[in-house]
Design a protein around this motif. Sequence first.
Motif, PDB file in Angstrom:
ATOM      1  N   GLU A 187      12.683 -86.322   4.418  1.00 36.82           N
ATOM      2  CA  GLU A 187      14.060 -86.748   4.225  1.00 36.82           C
ATOM      3  C   GLU A 187      14.200 -88.252   4.447  1.00 36.82           C
ATOM      4  O   GLU A 187      13.519 -88.838   5.295  1.00 36.82           O
ATOM      5  N   LEU A 188      15.088 -88.863   3.688  1.00 34.42           N
ATOM      6  CA  LEU A 188      15.373 -90.279   3.877  1.00 34.42           C
ATOM      7  C   LEU A 188      15.963 -90.500   5.260  1.00 34.42           C
ATOM      8  O   LEU A 188      16.797 -89.716   5.729  1.00 34.42           O
ATOM      9  N   ALA A 189      15.527 -91.559   5.909  1.00 36.07           N
ATOM     10  CA  ALA A 189      15.916 -91.820   7.296  1.00 36.07           C
ATOM     11  C   ALA A 189      16.716 -93.114   7.398  1.00 36.07           C
ATOM     12  O   ALA A 189      16.355 -94.138   6.808  1.00 36.07           O
ATOM     13  N   HIS A 190      17.792 -93.055   8.156  1.00 30.08           N
ATOM     14  CA  HIS A 190      18.596 -94.238   8.477  1.00 30.08           C
ATOM     15  C   HIS A 190      17.887 -95.030   9.568  1.00 30.08           C
ATOM     16  O   HIS A 190      17.363 -94.453  10.520  1.00 30.08           O
ATOM     17  N   THR A 191      17.827 -96.344   9.426  1.00 33.65           N
ATOM     18  CA  THR A 191      17.137 -97.150  10.434  1.00 33.65           C
ATOM     19  C   THR A 191      17.744 -98.537  10.552  1.00 33.65           C
ATOM     20  O   THR A 191      18.239 -99.087   9.570  1.00 33.65           O
ATOM     21  N   HIS A 192      17.706 -99.076  11.768  1.00 33.40           N
ATOM     22  CA  HIS A 192      18.080-100.468  12.027  1.00 33.40           C
ATOM     23  C   HIS A 192      16.847-101.336  12.273  1.00 33.40           C
ATOM     24  O   HIS A 192      16.960-102.527  12.508  1.00 33.40           O
ATOM     25  N   SER A 193      15.678-100.745  12.224  1.00 30.79           N
ATOM     26  CA  SER A 193      14.452-101.412  12.663  1.00 30.79           C
ATOM     27  C   SER A 193      14.018-102.527  11.714  1.00 30.79           C
ATOM     28  O   SER A 193      14.095-102.382  10.493  1.00 30.79           O
ATOM     29  N   PRO A 194      13.487-103.632  12.271  1.00 27.45           N
ATOM     30  CA  PRO A 194      12.873-104.677  11.439  1.00 27.45           C
ATOM     31  C   PRO A 194      11.430-104.354  11.075  1.00 27.45           C
ATOM     32  O   PRO A 194      10.814-105.070  10.283  1.00 27.45           O
ATOM     33  N   LEU A 195      10.863-103.279  11.643  1.00 25.51           N
ATOM     34  CA  LEU A 195       9.459-102.977  11.401  1.00 25.51           C
ATOM     35  C   LEU A 195       9.152-102.707   9.925  1.00 25.51           C
ATOM     36  O   LEU A 195       8.113-103.169   9.424  1.00 25.51           O
ATOM     37  N   PRO A 196      10.000-101.999   9.172  1.00 26.55           N
ATOM     38  CA  PRO A 196       9.676-101.785   7.756  1.00 26.55           C
ATOM     39  C   PRO A 196       9.472-103.073   6.974  1.00 26.55           C
ATOM     40  O   PRO A 196       8.524-103.170   6.179  1.00 26.55           O
ATOM     41  N   VAL A 197      10.329-104.067   7.157  1.00 25.53           N
ATOM     42  CA  VAL A 197      10.143-105.300   6.400  1.00 25.53           C
ATOM     43  C   VAL A 197       8.885-106.032   6.865  1.00 25.53           C
ATOM     44  O   VAL A 197       8.171-106.640   6.058  1.00 25.53           O
ATOM     45  N   ASP A 218      19.708-104.864   4.205  1.00 26.74           N
ATOM     46  CA  ASP A 218      20.703-104.692   5.256  1.00 26.74           C
ATOM     47  C   ASP A 218      19.952-104.489   6.565  1.00 26.74           C
ATOM     48  O   ASP A 218      18.714-104.492   6.591  1.00 26.74           O
ATOM     49  N   HIS A 219      20.692-104.360   7.659  1.00 25.36           N
ATOM     50  CA  HIS A 219      20.110-104.049   8.961  1.00 25.36           C
ATOM     51  C   HIS A 219      18.865-104.889   9.261  1.00 25.36           C
ATOM     52  O   HIS A 219      18.873-106.115   9.125  1.00 25.36           O
ATOM     53  N   GLY A 220      17.784-104.208   9.662  1.00 20.67           N
ATOM     54  CA  GLY A 220      16.567-104.909  10.032  1.00 20.67           C
ATOM     55  C   GLY A 220      15.871-105.599   8.886  1.00 20.67           C
ATOM     56  O   GLY A 220      15.069-106.520   9.107  1.00 20.67           O
ATOM     57  N   TRP A 221      16.136-105.183   7.643  1.00 17.70           N
ATOM     58  CA  TRP A 221      15.555-105.876   6.491  1.00 17.70           C
ATOM     59  C   TRP A 221      16.056-107.316   6.436  1.00 17.70           C
ATOM     60  O   TRP A 221      15.287-108.244   6.166  1.00 17.70           O
TER      61      TRP A 221
END
Length: 285
Positions: A187-197, A218-221
């Motif tokens: 499932e698609l996950a909501h995140t505020h994390s900068p780790l993906p970018v 948006d967010h961490g991106w």
Amino acid sequence: MTARDSLRAHLLKHRLAGPDVPTPRQNNLRHYRLFAQGDPKALMGLEPEPRRDPDAVLRLMAERVGVHPDPRYTEGPDTIDPDLTIAALDRLALLLRRTAARRGSVLAGTGHPTKLAGFHGALARALEAAGCPVHTPARGVRFREPTPDGDRPRYLDVVDRVLVVRALDGPDRPDRPGRPGRPAVGELAHTHSPLPVRLALTALADAGHRPPDLVLGDHGWLCGAGRLGIPAGGVADCNDVAPFAAEADGLVAVVVPLEDGSDPSCYRALSDYVLQRADLAPYNS
């Protein structure tokens, strides 16, 4: 009716901006306190120094978003100024126009995949049609994200030219088996994390690419890219302080104040407006 008037009416009708957006005042103030206290989820990858106290955070958000400026107002509806939203969309359009003019490379990602992937994807596809390389690195890369319930396994995926995060366990565990070379689909996950970018940028570098000329998100991106000195633009809600603080500190180019949890179809009018202002024809899939 002008395009601006039509968009303003759309923002108010769908409560994307206006005097009674869905995020209530008490939620806003709680997030403002968390940002002032340095909560990692609220910071979204920033390490601001000096830190803003809660009163300074409220002043920042009143100036850049249009929330009620009185700290004594603690409960009830809160506001996103639609004129600030439209002005920021105009700045985002200018950022896209400049990127398209130099055929700059683009990376798009969202922490709100079920809501905003279509908005970011429309911008990314239009830039791609204008000759801008759109990167989608690190697909399938796994990582662990801290949550209130402990670290959770996640992985990166791509939806509509936009990088998103999917879950690997729990109630949103993968529900479709993987194919050779591809992970199971969670499932698609909501995140505020900068780790993906950060993971995406590392994968780009490992593949021999230079950093993108523009990150959309948006967010961490936004905050993660901005902290690394990469031009970034996108959207943030009235309870998300970090992107607006990053914009105020010169780390992020453009942040559009906008309710970010509405039906995905509501954002089509906004992406169309941005692309028209950027002299990029809206891309229709």
